[in-house]
Design a protein around this motif. Structure first.
Motif, PDB file in Angstrom:
ATOM      1  N   LEU A 408      27.109 -26.682 -13.238  1.00  0.00           N
ATOM      2  CA  LEU A 408      26.055 -25.403 -13.597  1.00  0.00           C
ATOM      3  C   LEU A 408      25.436 -25.011 -12.049  1.00  0.00           C
ATOM      4  CD1 LEU A 408      24.631 -26.183 -16.940  1.00  0.00           C
ATOM      5  CD2 LEU A 408      26.198 -24.402 -16.410  1.00  0.00           C
ATOM      6  N   ALA A 409      24.945 -25.986 -11.459  1.00  0.00           N
ATOM      7  CA  ALA A 409      24.145 -25.701 -10.142  1.00  0.00           C
ATOM      8  C   ALA A 409      24.913 -25.232  -9.255  1.00  0.00           C
ATOM      9  CB  ALA A 409      23.498 -27.057  -9.566  1.00  0.00           C
ATOM     10  N   GLY A 410      26.453 -25.586  -9.132  1.00  0.00           N
ATOM     11  CA  GLY A 410      27.489 -24.983  -8.149  1.00  0.00           C
ATOM     12  C   GLY A 410      27.610 -23.557  -8.496  1.00  0.00           C
ATOM     13  N   ALA A 411      27.561 -23.402  -9.712  1.00  0.00           N
ATOM     14  CA  ALA A 411      28.169 -21.891 -10.021  1.00  0.00           C
ATOM     15  C   ALA A 411      26.925 -21.036  -9.928  1.00  0.00           C
ATOM     16  CB  ALA A 411      28.306 -21.835 -11.744  1.00  0.00           C
ATOM     17  N   TYR A 412      25.697 -21.527 -10.395  1.00  0.00           N
ATOM     18  CA  TYR A 412      24.399 -20.854 -10.236  1.00  0.00           C
ATOM     19  C   TYR A 412      24.233 -20.382  -8.634  1.00  0.00           C
ATOM     20  CZ  TYR A 412      19.520 -19.460 -10.664  1.00  0.00           C
ATOM     21  OH  TYR A 412      18.161 -18.802 -10.644  1.00  0.00           O
ATOM     22  N   ARG A 413      24.576 -21.373  -7.662  1.00  0.00           N
ATOM     23  CA  ARG A 413      24.448 -21.174  -6.202  1.00  0.00           C
ATOM     24  C   ARG A 413      25.341 -20.189  -5.789  1.00  0.00           C
ATOM     25  NH1 ARG A 413      22.670 -26.869  -5.986  1.00  0.00           N
ATOM     26  NH2 ARG A 413      20.564 -26.908  -5.137  1.00  0.00           N
ATOM     27  N   PHE A 414      26.479 -20.151  -6.504  1.00  0.00           N
ATOM     28  CA  PHE A 414      27.532 -19.295  -5.721  1.00  0.00           C
ATOM     29  C   PHE A 414      27.337 -17.877  -6.123  1.00  0.00           C
ATOM     30  CE2 PHE A 414      31.435 -16.999  -6.758  1.00  0.00           C
ATOM     31  CZ  PHE A 414      32.095 -16.980  -5.668  1.00  0.00           C
ATOM     32  N   LEU A 415      26.796 -17.773  -7.567  1.00  0.00           N
ATOM     33  CA  LEU A 415      26.445 -16.260  -8.200  1.00  0.00           C
ATOM     34  C   LEU A 415      25.202 -15.721  -7.515  1.00  0.00           C
ATOM     35  CD1 LEU A 415      27.159 -16.979 -11.962  1.00  0.00           C
ATOM     36  CD2 LEU A 415      28.337 -15.518 -10.344  1.00  0.00           C
ATOM     37  N   ARG A 416      24.315 -16.594  -7.062  1.00  0.00           N
ATOM     38  CA  ARG A 416      23.033 -16.013  -6.440  1.00  0.00           C
ATOM     39  C   ARG A 416      23.302 -15.827  -5.057  1.00  0.00           C
ATOM     40  NH1 ARG A 416      18.003 -16.929  -8.097  1.00  0.00           N
ATOM     41  NH2 ARG A 416      17.525 -15.538  -6.390  1.00  0.00           N
ATOM     42  N   ARG A 417      24.224 -16.327  -4.401  1.00  0.00           N
ATOM     43  CA  ARG A 417      24.618 -16.315  -3.100  1.00  0.00           C
ATOM     44  C   ARG A 417      25.382 -14.707  -3.135  1.00  0.00           C
ATOM     45  NH1 ARG A 417      23.559 -16.304   2.302  1.00  0.00           N
ATOM     46  NH2 ARG A 417      25.494 -16.510   3.534  1.00  0.00           N
ATOM     47  N   THR A 418      26.417 -14.593  -3.944  1.00  0.00           N
ATOM     48  CA  THR A 418      27.086 -13.369  -4.010  1.00  0.00           C
ATOM     49  C   THR A 418      26.029 -12.425  -4.479  1.00  0.00           C
ATOM     50  OG1 THR A 418      28.996 -14.717  -4.898  1.00  0.00           O
ATOM     51  CG2 THR A 418      28.964 -12.305  -5.276  1.00  0.00           C
ATOM     52  N   GLU A 419      24.972 -12.614  -5.174  1.00  0.00           N
ATOM     53  CA  GLU A 419      24.235 -11.650  -5.444  1.00  0.00           C
ATOM     54  C   GLU A 419      23.420 -10.905  -4.341  1.00  0.00           C
ATOM     55  OE1 GLU A 419      21.111 -11.139  -9.289  1.00  0.00           O
ATOM     56  OE2 GLU A 419      20.983 -12.942  -8.144  1.00  0.00           O
ATOM     57  N   HIS A 420      22.999 -12.085  -3.632  1.00  0.00           N
ATOM     58  CA  HIS A 420      21.949 -11.694  -2.364  1.00  0.00           C
ATOM     59  C   HIS A 420      22.887 -10.901  -1.316  1.00  0.00           C
ATOM     60  CE1 HIS A 420      19.171 -15.607  -2.763  1.00  0.00           C
ATOM     61  NE2 HIS A 420      19.042 -14.435  -3.810  1.00  0.00           N
ATOM     62  N   LEU A 421      24.263 -11.305  -0.986  1.00  0.00           N
ATOM     63  CA  LEU A 421      25.006 -10.546  -0.156  1.00  0.00           C
ATOM     64  C   LEU A 421      25.378  -9.265  -0.518  1.00  0.00           C
ATOM     65  CD1 LEU A 421      27.469 -13.410   0.796  1.00  0.00           C
ATOM     66  CD2 LEU A 421      25.806 -12.281   2.149  1.00  0.00           C
ATOM     67  N   LEU A 422      25.311  -8.879  -1.871  1.00  0.00           N
ATOM     68  CA  LEU A 422      25.611  -7.554  -2.341  1.00  0.00           C
ATOM     69  C   LEU A 422      24.301  -6.660  -2.242  1.00  0.00           C
ATOM     70  CD1 LEU A 422      27.642  -8.131  -5.755  1.00  0.00           C
ATOM     71  CD2 LEU A 422      28.468  -7.104  -3.563  1.00  0.00           C
ATOM     72  N   GLN A 423      23.167  -7.286  -2.377  1.00  0.00           N
ATOM     73  CA  GLN A 423      21.878  -6.589  -2.443  1.00  0.00           C
ATOM     74  C   GLN A 423      21.373  -5.994  -0.887  1.00  0.00           C
ATOM     75  OE1 GLN A 423      19.078  -8.734  -4.887  1.00  0.00           O
ATOM     76  NE2 GLN A 423      20.010  -7.974  -6.867  1.00  0.00           N
ATOM     77  N   LEU A 424      21.827  -7.137   0.039  1.00  0.00           N
ATOM     78  CA  LEU A 424      21.220  -7.068   1.432  1.00  0.00           C
ATOM     79  C   LEU A 424      21.798  -5.679   1.763  1.00  0.00           C
ATOM     80  CD1 LEU A 424      21.587 -10.336   3.208  1.00  0.00           C
ATOM     81  CD2 LEU A 424      19.556  -8.862   2.874  1.00  0.00           C
ATOM     82  N   HIS A 425      23.080  -5.354   1.485  1.00  0.00           N
ATOM     83  CA  HIS A 425      23.523  -3.948   2.060  1.00  0.00           C
ATOM     84  C   HIS A 425      22.686  -2.764   2.317  1.00  0.00           C
ATOM     85  CE1 HIS A 425      26.726  -1.211   3.578  1.00  0.00           C
ATOM     86  NE2 HIS A 425      26.381  -0.583   2.492  1.00  0.00           N
ATOM     87  N   ALA A 426      22.046  -2.502   0.856  1.00  0.00           N
ATOM     88  CA  ALA A 426      21.259  -1.319   1.055  1.00  0.00           C
ATOM     89  C   ALA A 426      19.790  -1.664   0.628  1.00  0.00           C
ATOM     90  CB  ALA A 426      21.837  -0.215  -0.218  1.00  0.00           C
ATOM     91  N   LEU A 427      19.619  -3.110   0.300  1.00  0.00           N
ATOM     92  CA  LEU A 427      18.140  -3.642  -0.087  1.00  0.00           C
ATOM     93  C   LEU A 427      18.053  -2.799  -1.430  1.00  0.00           C
ATOM     94  CD1 LEU A 427      16.091  -4.182   2.820  1.00  0.00           C
ATOM     95  CD2 LEU A 427      17.192  -5.753   1.475  1.00  0.00           C
TER      96      LEU A 427
END
Length: 454
Positions: A408-427
């Motif tokens: 669960l922790a690995g999945a959570y970090r992976f999903l949060r990392r993906t979310e961060h990278l998507l949001q960084l593009h246009a904030l």
């Protein structure tokens, strides 16, 4: 080397004076998630910053940080095109260091002050040539730039990014409150106002682009520091301050807005008053609150404003959280809330929803919170507001198997990392995995860089 529009890249490289063979800046660009996006950002910054190519050539660490950011975030490229002097935060030893919480707060207060040498805004700020909300937005983005560079070069973990974004949000709320207070009429009744962070901000696991959930608590100012005011008059003042905080954070400026402030976790939601006294909050929770409201209070944290009042609020509502599991149909209520959230998703998007879809971030968070609320009444070690520390505590206490907790922790970090990278593009707020091949390519390359650096 990763460029998809080679003729354009050749033109921009030539304009920057970068040779096509073996130039260190070209090597750095080739490592970016989107080399073309990074190069376009460099070209825009170079129009305002003379000697940029020479600086990048002589400072490999600066080059790596800047190209990493520009290869992911057009929004931060836009910021640097307006403020090329802010590249200073990507240079030197401090570029890889986390800034002190007090320094961040003091820096933002100084940014909104009419006099740069003072941390107190003047009441006539809006009549001046610059908007304090715009100055605050620019200072906020400078901090995001510093954090994003550390994130994208492996100097900050997913957990640390969420914590620091919450620290930054607290500082923004404090500065926005200072602006709002400076704009009060001179005859406003004195009032104490505490801003309680909720949700991801309260748990210190915030995203790059997210609503900041808050609850406002107020009281009349004590007679020892100001003329006594009635509770009704103090609430009117506090309501103006709270509305002002929201407006400053959401105001459209040449620097953009900062983030939406969502006060709808308060008692009675949108239908309830924006500000209540502590006694009024407690009366509501005692008589009317639903199970999900106690679940939400698990994340409550005093963030800005009158921290003494905020801490008293948290101390009073915390025991209520851990009694919630004794309510009739408690487990069924939590499960029903999760089903209602999932039912709002269009079927063609559910499989791409990082946050709300089946197996997404919200599933992990709900599972952890349900177990916390069930077992946390008897075991205070389980009362951590953030998901990952709470999951570890549940595993340590035997409520979750070690292997399941690790998964669960690995999945959570992976999903949060993906979310961060998507949001960084246009904030901008997004939780949906894209279908555009170019966006997926940028995301995949950014994830590859993240894995290799960590």
């Amino acid at each position: 080397m990763g460029f998809t529009d080679v003729p354009r890249a050749a033109r921009e490289l030539a304009a920057l004076g970068i040779a096509a063979d073996g130039h260190p800046v070209l090597t750095a660009l080739a490592q970016a998630a989107d080399p073309g996006l990074a190069l376009a950002g460099l070209a825009r910054i170079a129009e305002r910053e003379s000697g940029l190519t020479e600086q990048l050539t002589s400072d490999a660490a600066f080059s790596a940080r800047l190209t990493a950011v520009l290869g992911v975030s057009k929004a931060l490229a836009d910021h640097l095109a307006r403020h090329p002097e802010d590249t200073i935060v990507l240079r030197g030893q401090d570029a890889d260091r986390r800034q002190d919480q007090a320094a961040i707060r003091a820096g933002l207060l100084t940014a909104v002050a009419a006099d740069p040498g003072s941390s107190e805004p003047r009441a006539d700020l809006d009549a001046g040539k610059t908007d304090p909300a715009a100055r605050l937005a620019a200072a906020y983005r400078r901090h995001v730039l510093h954090l994003a560079a550390r994130d994208l070069t492996g100097k900050a973990s997913v957990d640390e990014v969420g914590q620091e974004l919450a620290v930054l949000a607290d500082a923004v709320l404090e500065a926005a409150l200072a602006i709002a207070r400076a704009e009060l009429p001179g005859d406003a009744a004195p009032a104490r106002l505490a801003i309680i962070a909720m949700g991801k901000c309260g748990a210190r696991e915030l995203n790059y682009a997210s609503d900041v959930d808050v609850i406002f608590v107020a009281e009349p100012a004590p007679a020892s520091t100001a003329p006594a005011s009635t509770e009704e008059a103090a609430i009117r003042t506090a309501t103006k301050l709270a509305a002002g905080v929201i407006q400053v954070c959401e105001r459209s400026t040449p620097e953009g807005s900062i983030f939406p402030v969502d006060p709808n976790l308060r008692p009675e939601g949108r239908q309830g008053p924006l500000v209540r006294t502590l006694a009024s909050h407690l009366a509501y929770y005692d008589r009317w609150a639903k199970t999900w409201e106690f679940q939400a209070l698990l994340k409550a944290r005093a963030a800005a404003g009158d921290l003494d009042l905020g801490e008293r609020y948290v101390a009073k509502v915390s025991p209520l959280v851990w009694q919630a599991s004794q309510r009739e149909n408690f487990v069924e209520d939590v499960q029903a809330m999760r089903r209602r959230v999932e039912a709002t998703l269009p079927r063609n998007m559910a499989g791409r929803e990082l946050k709300l879809g089946p197996g997404g971030l919200r599933d992990i968070e709900f599972a952890v919170q349900l177990l916390q609320l069930v077992h946390g009444r008897a075991d205070e070690r389980l009362r951590a507001p953030a998901t990952l520390p709470a999951l570890k505590a549940l595993a340590d206490g035997g409520s979750v198997g070690r292997a399941d907790a690790d998964d669960l922790a690995g999945a959570y970090r992976f999903l949060r990392r993906t979310e961060h990278l998507l949001q960084l593009h246009a904030l901008r707020r997004t939780h949906t995995l894209p279908t555009d091949p170019e966006v997926l390519r940028r995301l995949a390359r950014a994830m590859r860089n993240s894995i290799s650096q960590n």
